[in-house]
Design a protein around this motif. Structure first.
Motif, PDB file in Angstrom:
ATOM      1  N   ARG A 178       0.739  -1.089  -0.028  1.00  0.00           N
ATOM      2  CA  ARG A 178       0.029   0.206   0.010  1.00  0.00           C
ATOM      3  C   ARG A 178       0.921   1.069   0.026  1.00  0.00           C
ATOM      4  NH1 ARG A 178      -2.281   1.592   5.624  1.00  0.00           N
ATOM      5  NH2 ARG A 178      -0.337   2.341   5.591  1.00  0.00           N
ATOM      6  N   ASP A 179       1.832   1.254   0.949  1.00  0.00           N
ATOM      7  CA  ASP A 179       2.601   2.416   1.041  1.00  0.00           C
ATOM      8  C   ASP A 179       3.377   2.746  -0.305  1.00  0.00           C
ATOM      9  OD1 ASP A 179       1.475   2.767   3.694  1.00  0.00           O
ATOM     10  OD2 ASP A 179       3.861   1.993   4.629  1.00  0.00           O
ATOM     11  N   ILE A 180       3.982   1.572  -1.045  1.00  0.00           N
ATOM     12  CA  ILE A 180       4.512   1.886  -2.128  1.00  0.00           C
ATOM     13  C   ILE A 180       3.942   2.312  -3.351  1.00  0.00           C
ATOM     14  CG2 ILE A 180       6.044   0.763  -4.048  1.00  0.00           C
ATOM     15  CD1 ILE A 180       7.315  -0.845  -1.970  1.00  0.00           C
ATOM     16  N   ARG A 212      -3.171   1.348  -9.534  1.00  0.00           N
ATOM     17  CA  ARG A 212      -1.808   1.793  -9.391  1.00  0.00           C
ATOM     18  C   ARG A 212      -0.859   0.655  -9.715  1.00  0.00           C
ATOM     19  NH1 ARG A 212       0.285   6.364  -9.640  1.00  0.00           N
ATOM     20  NH2 ARG A 212       1.862   5.802  -8.134  1.00  0.00           N
ATOM     21  N   LEU A 257       1.082   4.016  -3.096  1.00  0.00           N
ATOM     22  CA  LEU A 257       0.519   5.242  -2.777  1.00  0.00           C
ATOM     23  C   LEU A 257       1.747   6.432  -3.156  1.00  0.00           C
ATOM     24  CD1 LEU A 257      -1.376   4.881   0.540  1.00  0.00           C
ATOM     25  CD2 LEU A 257      -2.396   5.678  -1.698  1.00  0.00           C
ATOM     26  N   THR A 258       2.860   5.980  -2.798  1.00  0.00           N
ATOM     27  CA  THR A 258       3.938   7.195  -2.881  1.00  0.00           C
ATOM     28  C   THR A 258       4.767   7.028  -4.254  1.00  0.00           C
ATOM     29  OG1 THR A 258       5.435   5.762  -1.735  1.00  0.00           O
ATOM     30  CG2 THR A 258       3.971   7.136  -0.535  1.00  0.00           C
ATOM     31  N   HIS A 259       4.646   6.071  -4.888  1.00  0.00           N
ATOM     32  CA  HIS A 259       5.614   5.880  -6.214  1.00  0.00           C
ATOM     33  C   HIS A 259       5.118   6.602  -7.251  1.00  0.00           C
ATOM     34  CE1 HIS A 259       8.136   4.338  -9.426  1.00  0.00           C
ATOM     35  NE2 HIS A 259       8.999   3.799  -8.409  1.00  0.00           N
ATOM     36  N   PRO A 260       6.017   7.586  -7.890  1.00  0.00           N
ATOM     37  CA  PRO A 260       5.286   8.411  -8.923  1.00  0.00           C
ATOM     38  C   PRO A 260       4.787   7.826 -10.182  1.00  0.00           C
ATOM     39  CG  PRO A 260       7.882   8.337  -8.880  1.00  0.00           C
ATOM     40  CD  PRO A 260       7.386   7.461  -7.757  1.00  0.00           C
TER      41      PRO A 260
END
Length: 318
Positions: A111-113, A145, A115-118
């Motif tokens: 989830r974190d990746i 995503r 949400l944050t990867h461009p």
């Protein structure tokens, strides 16, 4: 630009080589490694992922543990193929790997990746599909995503655990069904493709000739793997299933893909876990899965040998 990749795996001898290939090649941005119960229990597959990363100097890539059992039904392991540790052959010793375990757990890390990867991320699952299915169920809003799912599992023909079913799919057919029906682009490398890349004595000799600690570990892995495939299946050389996924991302010309409808059998008395691949369009279902049918074996092995060479001094990818 490098392809951003998360490996979801159950090391496992062939998974170990997939980790090496993803870490070594500059066209892959290895964002994380998540583990799942499959070839062995979750505790063992997670330890093995950390051991491989430690031996190859792969640091700065988070490793997180995922699900320890399938969505439905009993857990199974492949001890007859991968041994009691899941990575029998090399002598890792009793010391703790120097690559830590990420405390977030696999689903939270995913989830974190995402949400944050461009950019959207490619998932590469090479074990049972439990983690990927659980993620899709928990975070459906993040499915977009996921650029694509490139998996090792199934077959266009017969299985290797039952006459009809391949191990990864049979371990959690319900999870596989969720993934294939997810609406995300799926590329499937099944036994029909992976059996084309066998670690022959000539291949093992090429790796041994590199003369590094990592190459010696890889030879031990392949030697053990060859012994179990010979005993269980009568193969003269073991197929290195999982790294075909990353090899395809590195060089798509190595693999011939066809589009087909793929259905996972959930209820068959003798066929549970089978991947029903409609190569000839007889069902009328949408041909929404890419299925590997042919592999350039020599090109594949060039990538593997080069990855072991690049990581061979244990200093990590450069």
């Amino acid at each position: 630009m490098p392809v951003p990749v998360i490996l979801d795996c159950d090391p496992g001898h062939d998974d170990a080589f997939n980790i090496l290939l993803a870490a070594a090649h500059p066209s892959i941005e290895l964002l994380a490694i998540t583990t799942v119960a499959g070839n062995q229990t979750l505790a063992k597959t997670t330890l093995n992922a950390r051991r491989v990363c430690s031996a190859a100097g792969i640091r700065g890539v988070p490793v997180a543990a995922g699900r320890d059992r399938p969505l439905h039904g009993p857990r199974r392991v492949a001890e007859d193929i991968h041994g009691g540790s899941g990575l029998d052959g090399p002598r890792f010793g009793q010391e703790e790997p120097d690559v830590p375990l990420d405390p977030r757990g696999a689903l939270t890390l995913l989830r974190d990746i995402l949400l944050t990867h461009p950019t959207p991320v490619t998932l590469v699952p090479t074990g049972p599909l439990t983690n990927v299915a659980a993620f899709l169920l928990a975070y459906p809003e993040l499915a977009g995503r996921i650029e694509r799912i490139v998996l090792m599992g199934g077959s266009t023909g017969r299985g290797n655990t039952t006459p009809a079913a391949e191990f990864n799919i049979l371990c959690d057919p319900e999870a596989a069904d969720i993934v294939f029906r997810s609406g995300r682009p799926v590329t499937m490398f099944g036994l029909n493709a992976t059996h084309q890349v066998r670690a022959t004595p000539e291949v093992v000799a090429r790796i041994a000739a590199l003369g590094t600690p990592l190459s010696a570990l890889c030879v031990d892995l392949l030697t053990y793997f060859a012994s179990t495939y010979r005993e269980v299946f009568g193969f003269d050389a073991p197929p290195l299933h999982d790294p075909l996924t990353v090899a395809h991302l590195i060089d798509p010309s190595l693999t011939e893909l066809v589009r087909a409808a793929v259905t996972v059998e959930l209820a068959g008395t003798y066929t549970r876990g089978a991947t029903v691949v409609d190569l000839h369009g007889v069902t009328g279902r949408p041909a929404d899965t890419e299925v590997a049918v042919h592999v350039d074996a020599e090109g594949f092995w060039r990538l593997i040998v080069e990855a072991v060479r690049v990581l061979g001094d244990g200093a990590g990818p450069r």
